[in-house]
Motif scaffolding. Structure first.
Motif, PDB file in Angstrom:
ATOM      1  N   ILE A 394     -57.940   1.355  -8.830  1.00 56.64           N
ATOM      2  CA  ILE A 394     -57.899   2.356  -7.716  1.00 56.64           C
ATOM      3  C   ILE A 394     -56.438   2.935  -7.922  1.00 56.64           C
ATOM      4  O   ILE A 394     -55.210   2.083  -7.959  1.00 56.64           O
ATOM      5  N   HIS A 395     -56.274   4.216  -7.716  1.00 62.71           N
ATOM      6  CA  HIS A 395     -54.986   4.705  -8.052  1.00 62.71           C
ATOM      7  C   HIS A 395     -54.574   5.026  -6.752  1.00 62.71           C
ATOM      8  O   HIS A 395     -55.075   5.679  -5.849  1.00 62.71           O
ATOM      9  N   LEU A 396     -53.070   4.848  -6.345  1.00 62.09           N
ATOM     10  CA  LEU A 396     -52.470   5.113  -5.107  1.00 62.09           C
ATOM     11  C   LEU A 396     -51.927   6.498  -5.118  1.00 62.09           C
ATOM     12  O   LEU A 396     -51.215   6.707  -6.368  1.00 62.09           O
ATOM     13  N   ASP A 397     -52.018   7.213  -4.161  1.00 59.29           N
ATOM     14  CA  ASP A 397     -51.549   8.610  -4.094  1.00 59.29           C
ATOM     15  C   ASP A 397     -50.031   8.536  -3.381  1.00 59.29           C
ATOM     16  O   ASP A 397     -48.947   8.586  -3.713  1.00 59.29           O
ATOM     17  N   TYR A 398     -50.025   8.265  -1.997  1.00 60.98           N
ATOM     18  CA  TYR A 398     -48.989   7.975  -1.069  1.00 60.98           C
ATOM     19  C   TYR A 398     -49.280   7.081  -0.040  1.00 60.98           C
ATOM     20  O   TYR A 398     -50.449   6.743   0.045  1.00 60.98           O
ATOM     21  N   LYS A 399     -48.165   6.542   0.428  1.00 62.48           N
ATOM     22  CA  LYS A 399     -48.135   5.423   1.626  1.00 62.48           C
ATOM     23  C   LYS A 399     -48.724   6.521   2.979  1.00 62.48           C
ATOM     24  O   LYS A 399     -47.889   7.511   3.050  1.00 62.48           O
ATOM     25  N   VAL A 400     -49.421   6.084   3.881  1.00 65.20           N
ATOM     26  CA  VAL A 400     -49.896   6.773   5.156  1.00 65.20           C
ATOM     27  C   VAL A 400     -49.437   5.921   6.256  1.00 65.20           C
ATOM     28  O   VAL A 400     -49.397   6.262   7.323  1.00 65.20           O
ATOM     29  N   ASP A 401     -49.339   4.682   6.045  1.00 70.95           N
ATOM     30  CA  ASP A 401     -49.013   3.887   7.395  1.00 70.95           C
ATOM     31  C   ASP A 401     -48.183   2.563   6.928  1.00 70.95           C
ATOM     32  O   ASP A 401     -48.813   1.918   6.028  1.00 70.95           O
TER      33      ASP A 401
END
Length: 407
Positions: A394-401
């Motif tokens: 799983i590739h993370l894009d950006y933090k949302v919370d």
């Protein structure tokens, strides 16, 4: 105990050379496969590796052995081939497990598309591409003598007409309900629909990907109404990771924001349309250590190069129709701030469940260092399955919370 279950379905497509090829082939045992679900590349790909002793179940439930010497697996002899470029492929996988006294089977569709290449070496491999493969084989026809006037067509209307003329059963931005203005008169000439999408990506910075049979094309990638949230815990269902935890005060960020737009010029084309000129406005924005932004503007016609990126992250943001450098810079600053956070960047590996797709969100929990807990948007998922089990990278894009949500 979790037992891996997989089903690979291949639908033969008749050809002029072999008009009777119309069997449905099922591999109901564990084959090695790979696939991905993302948006950064135009095409999602898959690969199926067949065992040395190839057998399958036909549509009548009969087991067929392809290991005999007369079998033509990939079209490399004169008998009708079992697999051909253009055959339809679907990969489903999951687990069979027991909960209490009940048995459960939980599977998902990992890939759906077409065979793009059949290997001639053993073990046989089937390389696959998603529905974009079909668009690459279909000629782009429509408009008035191939010209789609921006005054009459949106992007959705242009692509829908191309699909209709190509007799393709796909929709454009139907579920997503987005609407994208074409902005310029767009000409198609001796190219496929896939090549049109490549030009839309390159010239107008419109991203395209398939979700089911819906083509999504535009500047917005993630649809929040489709987002699913899943929990992952270090030392539990996170098997391995290539994650780096960064504090935002240590992050160096910059971005090149580009806006393309057209302006009229004297004269008309041979089709009677006003001639236009494509313009490009760019702004380099840099987030400095004091939290302020520095801007460097390149107006249309300026061929000087921006300073190279010698450290930190540099992003590319692309827009259409923005002619004011201030508006372009403001929009790019807001987008760049998405990546200015304390948290993880990178990838992690987990099991086959929960099944995660691009656009979902993952809540990461660290029971040893709870200050590292956070929720992230997923940009891409690599799927791998076979005798070694099921895995998702799983590739993370950006933090949302920064707070872990409950599901």
């Amino acid at each position: 105990m979790y037992i891996v279950k997989s089903l690979i379905t291949i639908q033969q497509i008749p050809t002029e050379a072999w008009p009777a090829r119309n069997k449905t082939i099922y591999f109901d045992f564990v084959c090695d496969f790979e696939a991905n679900d993302g948006w950064k590349d135009l095409t999602n790909k898959g690969k199926v590796t067949l065992p040395k002793k190839v057998r399958y179940i036909d549509e009548n439930g009969k087991e067929i052995n392809l290991g005999n010497k007369n079998a033509n697996i990939g079209g490399f002899s004169d008998t009708p081939p079992t697999f051909l470029r253009g055959d339809e492929v679907k990969i489903e996988a999951g687990y069979q497990y027991k909960s209490g006294d009940q048995d459960f089977v939980q599977t998902a569709t990992y890939f759906k598309g077409f065979i793009s290449k059949v290997s001639s070496k053993k073990p046989f491999t089937l390389e696959c591409e998603d529905l974009m493969w079909k668009l690459k084989q279909t000629a782009a026809k429509g408009g008035v003598n191939g010209v789609f006037a921006s005054s009459k067509y949106s992007v959705e209307e242009m692509l829908s007409e191309l699909f209709k003329n190509g007799k393709l059963p796909y929709t454009v931005n139907d579920i997503s309900k987005t609407q994208v203005e074409l902005g310029i008169d767009f000409r198609v000439d001796n190219e496929s629909i896939g090549q049109v999408l490549e030009r839309l990506r390159k010239d107008l910075y419109l991203k395209s990907y398939f979700r089911g049979t819906e083509l999504r094309c535009g500047s917005v990638v993630y649809l929040e109404k489709e987002t699913q949230l899943y929990n992952f815990v270090f030392q539990e269902n996170i098997i391995d990771d290539d994650l780096e935890y960064q504090r935002k005060e240590d992050i160096i960020l910059s971005a090149i924001a580009t806006s393309t737009y057209s302006t009229g010029k004297d004269g008309t084309t041979s089709d009677g349309h006003q001639k236009t000129k494509q313009q490009k406005l760019q702004v380099l924005i840099t987030l400095q250590k004091d939290g302020t932004f520095k801007r460097t503007v390149k107006l249309p016609g300026d061929n000087t190069e921006f300073p190279p990126n010698n450290e930190g992250e540099r992003h590319d943001f692309n827009y259409n129709g923005i002619t004011d450098p201030k508006v372009l810079g403001d929009q790019a600053e807001a987008e760049l701030m998405i990546y200015y956070y304390t948290g993880f960047k990178g990838t992690f590996t987990t099991f086959g469940i929960p099944f995660v797709r691009m656009g979902d969100e993952v809540a990461l929990t660290d029971n040893v260092l709870p200050e590292r807990n956070g929720t992230y948007k997923v940009s891409n998922v690599e799927y791998k399955g076979g005798t070694g089990g099921l895995r998702q990278v799983i590739h993370l894009d950006y933090k949302v919370d920064p707070i872990v949500k409950k599901v």
